[in-house]
Design a protein around this motif. Structure first.
Motif, mmCIF file in Angstrom:
data_model
loop_
_atom_site.group_PDB
_atom_site.id
_atom_site.type_symbol
_atom_site.label_atom_id
_atom_site.label_comp_id
_atom_site.label_asym_id
_atom_site.label_seq_id
_atom_site.Cartn_x
_atom_site.Cartn_y
_atom_site.Cartn_z
ATOM 1 N N ARG A 1 -6.370 1.544 -7.916
ATOM 2 C CA ARG A 1 -6.754 2.476 -8.980
ATOM 3 C C ARG A 1 -7.211 3.818 -8.403
ATOM 4 N NH1 ARG A 1 -9.638 -0.805 -11.360
ATOM 5 N NH2 ARG A 1 -11.730 -0.230 -10.659
ATOM 6 N N GLU B 1 -5.570 7.481 -8.964
ATOM 7 C CA GLU B 1 -6.360 8.600 -9.496
ATOM 8 C C GLU B 1 -6.165 9.844 -8.622
ATOM 9 O OE1 GLU B 1 -10.422 7.340 -9.814
ATOM 10 O OE2 GLU B 1 -9.925 5.677 -11.145
ATOM 11 N N GLN C 1 -2.709 11.162 -9.286
ATOM 12 C CA GLN C 1 -2.650 11.788 -10.606
ATOM 13 C C GLN C 1 -3.224 13.204 -10.576
ATOM 14 O OE1 GLN C 1 -4.742 9.628 -13.650
ATOM 15 N NE2 GLN C 1 -4.076 10.964 -15.302
ATOM 16 N N ARG D 1 -14.556 11.035 -7.720
ATOM 17 C CA ARG D 1 -14.099 11.050 -9.115
ATOM 18 C C ARG D 1 -14.554 12.308 -9.845
ATOM 19 N NH1 ARG D 1 -14.683 4.506 -9.955
ATOM 20 N NH2 ARG D 1 -12.432 4.084 -9.809
#
Length: 585
Positions: free
Chosen positions: A125, A129, A132, A84
């Motif tokens: 999710r 991500e 994206q 992340r």
């Protein structure tokens, strides 16, 4: 680190119980949780969920990764957290490395409804991500009129584990945007390369900045969106421009013209096809200056930079110095050929380089003639002449005289700002003092290492000579360690000659210790490096050592033939004498 992408494992640890590891993953990603909540989430059908939790915690206890009483927490990091961070910073290369598979892929456990929903929703999710991040950069490339790059990123994202499945369930589809106006694209690249100078250097109006913010190409604080595949604006890559559109090159050139030459060099390289006459002069001066510093840090890069400049006398002289540093002596001499170079006022500097190379090649008489001329040159040329005279004295056993000459050479190099050559002179002085039996040798070796700093190419030869000293002091273990350290530094610097000499010294040490197989392996590695670098002197030395190891005169004959073919007649004659000694009963 706990790996939760593409599986579930505790890195570097044999613990593989899936349920406790899943509990650990949940705490790491969701934060501190009450015991009762965890017990009911993980063991909803157990008669005593709290007892089942206690069993799992007991299994985890030796790892020391969970703490707390009624509220449990862990400080362990996960690859998902690292992923992340990379996604947020747009580092797609790191994303590819970390995203080895979907979240908890392949983990098959009977889970309660709520925990199973957490696993599946997190898996979806995370995949979204990842998509994206790729889509954001793809969109930016479409805006910057580089659609092929945008399309490639989208296709790559779709092929990543779980992404296609996650995207299919989304209502919103990706629609490539139309490119921005040319001036806006140029402004973006200017802000990407040099945010502090771009607005003034490129004259970027406020409305253009607003447009870039509106489409997401400028982030909070005025930072341009980092895009994968674009060259770094601080990298010295002579061919980086090939990866840039024309307006990016134009932005780089405008910025380079706005900055002092030293700071402008990386930007000039990004705009190389667009140079005008003034740009060539400014960039050329910066390249020559940077190459001089690279002599001690990365001569290979210095050579690449010089290839971008016309073959002017000063460039050829500098190129010869770089080639000499790389151990490519014949090429260095070829770079110095031609009467034009000697008629430019650089005669003494040319003589200094030729003298150094000729001496290395065994042509001592010619080398000393060149050194006489170099003595009348700049402080650097004088240093080269003094260093050469010191090497001659050293080879003839005049150690005290050699030590004095090397000391004087080091002072000249220091005055000229030639750190690499200063270290070489100090290294030579330490060797001469050691041969004298002087206690000062140790201090001068230390002085050479201090001057070398952390530069691998400078430290490697000093450590090599220090290893020879330790070996002759009867400390073979220390010597081997120093040879190995020198080899590692030479490999880091990528210099074939230094690598070859380190392997040759290791081979000789193993030979003397009776470790014949290791000695032969080391010699063969040295031989390969010497031939690859076209260092025929080192090639001959290694072949001679191999001949002695194998008791094989034919190998020594090959060394002599190599030297004669390369016109190293003095050395060839020296090895002929060695061959005669080998043939004697």
């Amino acid at each position: 680190m706990l790996r939760v992408l593409g599986g579930l494992e505790l890195e570097g640890h044999p613990f593989h119980r899936p349920k406790p590891l899943l509990l650990l993953a949940y705490l790491a990603l969701e934060g501190p949780k009450a015991r009762r909540h965890l017990a009911e989430l993980f063991w909803p059908e157990a008669q005593d969920p709290l007892n089942s939790l206690s069993v799992a915690l007991t299994q985890l206890k030796p790892l020391g990764v969970v703490e707390g009483g009624e509220v449990l927490r862990t400080g362990i990091s996960t690859d998902l957290q690292a992923l992340r961070l990379a996604l947020n910073e747009g580092r797609l290369g790191e994303v590819r490395r970390l995203y080895r598979g979907t979240f908890l892929e392949g983990v098959e456990l009977p889970l309660g409804e709520e925990l199973e929903e957490w696993v599946w929703s997190t898996r979806e999710r995370v995949a979204l991500e990842v998509h994206q991040a790729f889509a954001q950069q793809a969109r930016a490339f479409y805006l910057l009129a580089v659609p092929q790059r945008g399309k490639a990123l989208l296709e790559e994202a779709q092929a990543l584990p779980g992404v296609r499945w996650a995207v299919e369930g989304q209502e919103e589809e990706f629609h490539p945007p139309a490119p921005l106006e040319r001036e806006a694209r140029k402004a973006f690249f200017g802000l990407l390369f040099c945010p502090k100078e771009a607005v003034e250097a490129l004259g970027i109006p406020a409305n253009t900045l607003e447009i870039l913010r509106g489409v997401g190409l400028i982030r909070e604080g005025g930072r341009a969106l980092a895009l994968e595949g674009l060259p770094r604006p601080d990298a010295l890559d002579p061919n980086a421009f090939a990866h840039l559109p024309l307006e990016a090159q134009e932005a780089a050139l405008a910025l380079a013209r706005h900055l002092p030459p030293k700071e402008a060099l990386p930007l000039y390289l990004l705009a190389r096809p667009l140079w005008g006459e003034t740009d060539r002069k400014r960039a050329g001066g910066a390249i020559r200056q940077r190459t001089r510093s690279l002599l001690s840090e990365n001569p290979g890069l210095g050579l690449e930079l010089l290839q971008t400049l016309p073959e002017e006398p000063e460039v050829r002289l500098l190129k010869a110095r770089v080639l000499e540093r790389l151990g490519r002596y014949r090429e260095a001499l070829e770079a110095l050929e031609g009467a034009a170079l000697r008629e430019t006022g650089l005669q003494r500097e040319v003589a200094a380089v030729r003298a150094s190379i000729l001496f290395r090649l065994g042509q001592v008489e010619e080398a000393m003639k060149e050194a006489e001329l170099a003595r009348q040159g700049s402080p650097w040329a004088q240093g080269e002449a003094l260093n050469l005279e010191g090497l001659l004295a050293l080879s003839q056993g005049r150690f005290a005289e050699a030590a004095e000459l090397f000391a004087r050479a080091a002072v000249r190099f220091l005055a000229a700002g030639e750190v690499a050559r200063q270290v070489d002179a100090l290294n030579n002085r330490a060797v001469a003092l050691f041969e004298l039996g002087s206690p000062q040798a140790e201090r001068v070796f230390a002085e050479a290492l201090e001057a070398a700093g952390e530069t691998p190419l400078l430290r490697a030869p000093v450590l090599l000579n220090l290893g020879v000293a330790r070996e002759r002091e009867g400390k073979p273990e220390e010597a081997e360690a120093l040879y190995q350290e020198s080899l590692a530094l030479a490999e880091k610097a990528g210099v074939l000659e230094a690598m070859g000499r380190a392997w040759n010294n290791l081979g000789a040490l193993y030979h003397r210790q009776g470790r014949k197989e290791e000695a032969e392996t080391a010699y063969l590695k040295a031989l390969h490096l010497a031939k690859e670098g076209r260092d025929w002197v080192l090639t001959a030395a290694v072949l001679a050592n191999l001949a002695e190891l194998r008791e094989d005169p034919a190998t020594l004959k090959e060394a002599i033939a190599l030297l004669e073919e390369a016109r190293y007649t003095v050395l060839a004659e020296r090895y002929r004498k060695r061959l005669s000694e080998m043939a004697s009963p």
